[in-house]
Scaffold this active site. Structure first.
Site, PDB file in Angstrom:
ATOM      1  N   TYR A  68       0.858  -1.202   0.000  1.00 45.94           N
ATOM      2  CA  TYR A  68       0.000   0.000   0.000  1.00 45.94           C
ATOM      3  C   TYR A  68       0.894   1.252   0.000  1.00 45.94           C
ATOM      4  O   TYR A  68       0.518   2.300  -0.525  1.00 45.94           O
ATOM      5  CB  TYR A  68      -0.980  -0.012   1.181  1.00 45.94           C
ATOM      6  CG  TYR A  68      -2.202   0.844   0.939  1.00 45.94           C
ATOM      7  CD1 TYR A  68      -3.012   0.644  -0.185  1.00 45.94           C
ATOM      8  CD2 TYR A  68      -2.551   1.855   1.825  1.00 45.94           C
ATOM      9  CE1 TYR A  68      -4.130   1.428  -0.406  1.00 45.94           C
ATOM     10  CE2 TYR A  68      -3.682   2.642   1.605  1.00 45.94           C
ATOM     11  CZ  TYR A  68      -4.466   2.426   0.487  1.00 45.94           C
ATOM     12  OH  TYR A  68      -5.564   3.216   0.267  1.00 45.94           O
ATOM     13  N   LYS A 107      -3.479   8.200   2.914  1.00 42.71           N
ATOM     14  CA  LYS A 107      -4.697   7.967   3.705  1.00 42.71           C
ATOM     15  C   LYS A 107      -4.531   8.471   5.142  1.00 42.71           C
ATOM     16  O   LYS A 107      -5.494   8.950   5.743  1.00 42.71           O
ATOM     17  CB  LYS A 107      -5.079   6.483   3.698  1.00 42.71           C
ATOM     18  CG  LYS A 107      -5.534   5.956   2.341  1.00 42.71           C
ATOM     19  CD  LYS A 107      -6.731   6.707   1.767  1.00 42.71           C
ATOM     20  CE  LYS A 107      -7.341   5.978   0.571  1.00 42.71           C
ATOM     21  NZ  LYS A 107      -8.339   6.788  -0.148  1.00 42.71           N
TER      22      LYS A 107
HETATM   23  P1  NAD Z   1     -12.241   3.210  -8.540  1.00 44.23           P
HETATM   24  O1  NAD Z   1     -11.076   3.010  -9.437  1.00 44.23           O
HETATM   25  O2  NAD Z   1     -13.554   2.782  -9.028  1.00 44.23           O
HETATM   26  O3  NAD Z   1     -12.325   4.719  -8.070  1.00 44.23           O
HETATM   27  C1  NAD Z   1     -11.228   5.591  -8.033  1.00 44.23           C
HETATM   28  C2  NAD Z   1     -11.667   6.867  -8.699  1.00 44.23           C
HETATM   29  O4  NAD Z   1     -10.661   7.868  -8.605  1.00 44.23           O
HETATM   30  C3  NAD Z   1     -11.971   6.672 -10.195  1.00 44.23           C
HETATM   31  O5  NAD Z   1     -13.296   7.033 -10.479  1.00 44.23           O
HETATM   32  C4  NAD Z   1     -10.994   7.628 -10.867  1.00 44.23           C
HETATM   33  O6  NAD Z   1     -11.525   8.250 -12.022  1.00 44.23           O
HETATM   34  C5  NAD Z   1     -10.790   8.658  -9.750  1.00 44.23           C
HETATM   35  N1  NAD Z   1      -9.609   9.495  -9.956  1.00 44.23           N
HETATM   36  C6  NAD Z   1      -8.307   9.111 -10.064  1.00 44.23           C
HETATM   37  N2  NAD Z   1      -7.524  10.182 -10.311  1.00 44.23           N
HETATM   38  C7  NAD Z   1      -8.352  11.268 -10.369  1.00 44.23           C
HETATM   39  C8  NAD Z   1      -8.153  12.648 -10.605  1.00 44.23           C
HETATM   40  N3  NAD Z   1      -6.932  13.152 -10.857  1.00 44.23           N
HETATM   41  N4  NAD Z   1      -9.221  13.475 -10.584  1.00 44.23           N
HETATM   42  C9  NAD Z   1     -10.469  12.992 -10.350  1.00 44.23           C
HETATM   43  N5  NAD Z   1     -10.725  11.687 -10.118  1.00 44.23           N
HETATM   44  C10 NAD Z   1      -9.672  10.839 -10.143  1.00 44.23           C
HETATM   45  O7  NAD Z   1     -11.846   2.435  -7.182  1.00 44.23           O
HETATM   46  P2  NAD Z   1     -12.533   2.435  -5.735  1.00 44.23           P
HETATM   47  O8  NAD Z   1     -11.963   1.234  -5.067  1.00 44.23           O
HETATM   48  O9  NAD Z   1     -13.985   2.586  -5.839  1.00 44.23           O
HETATM   49  O10 NAD Z   1     -11.875   3.711  -5.016  1.00 44.23           O
HETATM   50  C11 NAD Z   1     -12.623   4.773  -4.471  1.00 44.23           C
HETATM   51  C12 NAD Z   1     -12.056   5.201  -3.123  1.00 44.23           C
HETATM   52  O11 NAD Z   1     -12.245   4.142  -2.189  1.00 44.23           O
HETATM   53  C13 NAD Z   1     -10.570   5.515  -3.113  1.00 44.23           C
HETATM   54  O12 NAD Z   1     -10.341   6.639  -2.256  1.00 44.23           O
HETATM   55  C14 NAD Z   1      -9.976   4.281  -2.485  1.00 44.23           C
HETATM   56  O13 NAD Z   1      -8.747   4.563  -1.857  1.00 44.23           O
HETATM   57  C15 NAD Z   1     -11.045   3.952  -1.490  1.00 44.23           C
HETATM   58  N6  NAD Z   1     -11.018   2.597  -0.937  1.00 44.23           N
HETATM   59  C16 NAD Z   1     -11.053   1.516  -1.764  1.00 44.23           C
HETATM   60  C17 NAD Z   1     -11.045   0.234  -1.225  1.00 44.23           C
HETATM   61  C18 NAD Z   1     -11.076  -0.981  -2.111  1.00 44.23           C
HETATM   62  O14 NAD Z   1     -10.716  -2.068  -1.647  1.00 44.23           O
HETATM   63  N7  NAD Z   1     -11.499  -0.902  -3.347  1.00 44.23           N
HETATM   64  C19 NAD Z   1     -10.994   0.062   0.169  1.00 44.23           C
HETATM   65  C20 NAD Z   1     -10.965   1.197   0.982  1.00 44.23           C
HETATM   66  C21 NAD Z   1     -10.977   2.458   0.423  1.00 44.23           C
HETATM   67  C1  IMJ Z   2      -3.841  -0.968  -3.062  1.00 43.26           C
HETATM   68  C2  IMJ Z   2      -2.466  -1.245  -3.067  1.00 43.26           C
HETATM   69  C3  IMJ Z   2      -1.934  -2.254  -2.276  1.00 43.26           C
HETATM   70  C4  IMJ Z   2      -2.747  -3.000  -1.455  1.00 43.26           C
HETATM   71  C5  IMJ Z   2      -4.106  -2.730  -1.469  1.00 43.26           C
HETATM   72  C6  IMJ Z   2      -4.663  -1.722  -2.275  1.00 43.26           C
HETATM   73  N1  IMJ Z   2      -5.161  -3.313  -0.784  1.00 43.26           N
HETATM   74  C7  IMJ Z   2      -6.326  -2.700  -1.123  1.00 43.26           C
HETATM   75  C8  IMJ Z   2      -6.066  -1.702  -2.080  1.00 43.26           C
HETATM   76  C9  IMJ Z   2      -5.009  -4.421   0.157  1.00 43.26           C
HETATM   77  C10 IMJ Z   2      -7.663  -3.025  -0.550  1.00 43.26           C
HETATM   78  C11 IMJ Z   2      -7.089  -0.811  -2.737  1.00 43.26           C
HETATM   79  N2  IMJ Z   2      -7.160   0.518  -2.054  1.00 43.26           N
HETATM   80  C12 IMJ Z   2      -7.642   0.528  -0.686  1.00 43.26           C
HETATM   81  C13 IMJ Z   2      -6.770   1.712  -2.668  1.00 43.26           C
HETATM   82  O1  IMJ Z   2      -6.893   2.742  -2.019  1.00 43.26           O
HETATM   83  C14 IMJ Z   2      -6.210   1.722  -4.020  1.00 43.26           C
HETATM   84  C15 IMJ Z   2      -5.652   2.840  -4.540  1.00 43.26           C
HETATM   85  C16 IMJ Z   2      -4.991   2.907  -5.819  1.00 43.26           C
HETATM   86  C17 IMJ Z   2      -4.992   1.867  -6.752  1.00 43.26           C
HETATM   87  C18 IMJ Z   2      -4.297   2.016  -7.962  1.00 43.26           C
HETATM   88  C19 IMJ Z   2      -4.214   0.915  -8.996  1.00 43.26           C
HETATM   89  C20 IMJ Z   2      -3.928   1.420 -10.368  1.00 43.26           C
HETATM   90  C21 IMJ Z   2      -2.956   2.558 -10.408  1.00 43.26           C
HETATM   91  N3  IMJ Z   2      -2.914   3.420  -9.362  1.00 43.26           N
HETATM   92  C22 IMJ Z   2      -3.621   3.237  -8.198  1.00 43.26           C
HETATM   93  N4  IMJ Z   2      -3.639   4.217  -7.264  1.00 43.26           N
HETATM   94  C23 IMJ Z   2      -4.309   4.066  -6.116  1.00 43.26           C
HETATM   95  O2  IMJ Z   2      -2.258   2.748 -11.421  1.00 43.26           O
END
Ligand code: NAD
Ligand code: IMJ
Length: 258
Positions: free
Chosen positions: A158, A165
């Site tokens: 991460y 975060k």
């Molecule tokens: P996602 O890829 O669907 O959403 C990420 C979004 O960020 C996308 O819609 C992308 O267009 C937007 N984005 C990236 N760069 C940008 C920029 N410069 N300007 C505007 N928008 C931009 O993935 P997600 O998992 O739904 O992520 C949404 C949020 O949830 C993130 O903050 C992520 O860290 C958080 N989150 C995700 C998880 C998980 O496991 N998927 C867990 C906890 C928190």
């Molecule tokens: C992301 C990286 C490493 C471990 C991770 C994650 N785990 C989870 C995530 C365990 C759940 C997803 N997460 C919580 C995120 O916030 C992801 C952020 C993200 C993901 C990408 C993938 C594609 C890319 N850039 C990214 N930047 C942020 O090019």
């Protein structure tokens, strides 16, 4: 009862039908909120068409491009809110980005440019948006952002996103302190791992999800709908006394020591 009728909600971060923001937008809509959507534009207009089609069932009354790295687009987004809605009740910040090379290998090898980019997009954008939203939330308001456990504990790979975060969660507290007198509440939801575009691009995510299924008290991961429901609660008058908090929607995973 949970009722968001008459509330105007701007939702950022919908990329596709797996996005957490999509789960949130649907639950806010189901609770009666009027929806506005921002999307990250691409060169060919493909994202715009795809997201417009996906979100059509919610009949968004606002649909605007907003790359948070672009000051003009950010300003134009909130100008559109002002012009079309006159005020704003709910802001959903659901976006994050770090360069792929930063999300693997040694954290100490994070580049200066990679560090700046991750914190600019994933952390600073919340303060920026809150600053634009503040004068529009004339009847009070609710701001919700999405965070992850990797901001308070070390999660493999991460890396710089953990620092982003941690900064995001502290941004929530500083904003909550500042905006409280305008009756604007600011909270974060710490979601457990969900398969989305942002998580599926990560090597080993399936193994991490299986680990959560074994350890979490509920024996499973959470869904976009569950995160959406908790978000709707935080945005509703039922949560009128809650600000500056990080609410875990993670099937209980974070309480476990072993
Ligand atoms: P996602 O890829 O669907 O959403 C990420 C979004 O960020 C996308 O819609 C992308 O267009 C937007 N984005 C990236 N760069 C940008 C920029 N410069 N300007 C505007 N928008 C931009 O993935 P997600 O998992 O739904 O992520 C949404 C949020 O949830 C993130 O903050 C992520 O860290 C958080 N989150 C995700 C998880 C998980 O496991 N998927 C867990 C906890 C928190
Ligand atoms: C992301 C990286 C490493 C471990 C991770 C994650 N785990 C989870 C995530 C365990 C759940 C997803 N997460 C919580 C995120 O916030 C992801 C952020 C993200 C993901 C990408 C993938 C594609 C890319 N850039 C990214 N930047 C942020 O090019």
């Amino acid at each position: 009862m949970l009722n968001l009728a008459g509330k105007k909600a701007l939702v950022t971060g919908i990329a596709n039908n797996r996005s957490i923001a999509w789960g949130i937008a649907q639950q806010l809509h189901a609770a009666g909120a009027e929806i506005g959507i921002t999307y990250l534009p691409d060169d060919k207009g493909k994202a715009e068409r795809k997201i417009a089609e996906l979100t059509e069932p919610l009949s968004p009354s606002l649909f605007v491009p907003c790359n948070v790295q672009n000051d003009e687009q950010l300003e134009a987004t909130f100008q559109t809110v002002q012009d079309k809605w006159g005020s704003l009740d709910i802001l959903i910040h659901c976006l994050a980005f770090a360069g792929k090379e930063e999300l693997t290998g040694d954290f100490s090898k994070t580049s200066r440019a990679g560090f700046s980019q991750a914190l600019e997009i994933s952390t600073y954008s919340l303060s920026q948006m809150a600053s634009f939203a503040k004068p529009l939330m004339t009847n009070g308001g609710s701001i919700v952002t999405l965070t992850y456990l990797g901001g308070v504990r070390v999660v493999p790979n991460y890396n710089v996103m953990g620092i982003a975060k941690a900064g995001l969660e502290m941004t929530v507290r500083y904003l909550a302190a500042e905006l409280g007198k305008e009756n604007i509440r600011v909270n974060a939801i710490s979601a457990g791992p969900i398969r989305t575009l942002a998580s599926s691009a990560i090597g080993g995510i399936l193994d991490m999800i299986h680990h959560v299924e074994e350890v979490a008290p509920l024996g499973r991961t959470v869904t976009q709908t569950e995160v959406g429901n908790a978000t709707a609660f935080l945005c509703s008058d039922l949560a009128s006394g809650i600000t500056g908090q990080v609410l875990y929607v993670d099937a209980g995973y974070a309480i476990m020591g072993m």
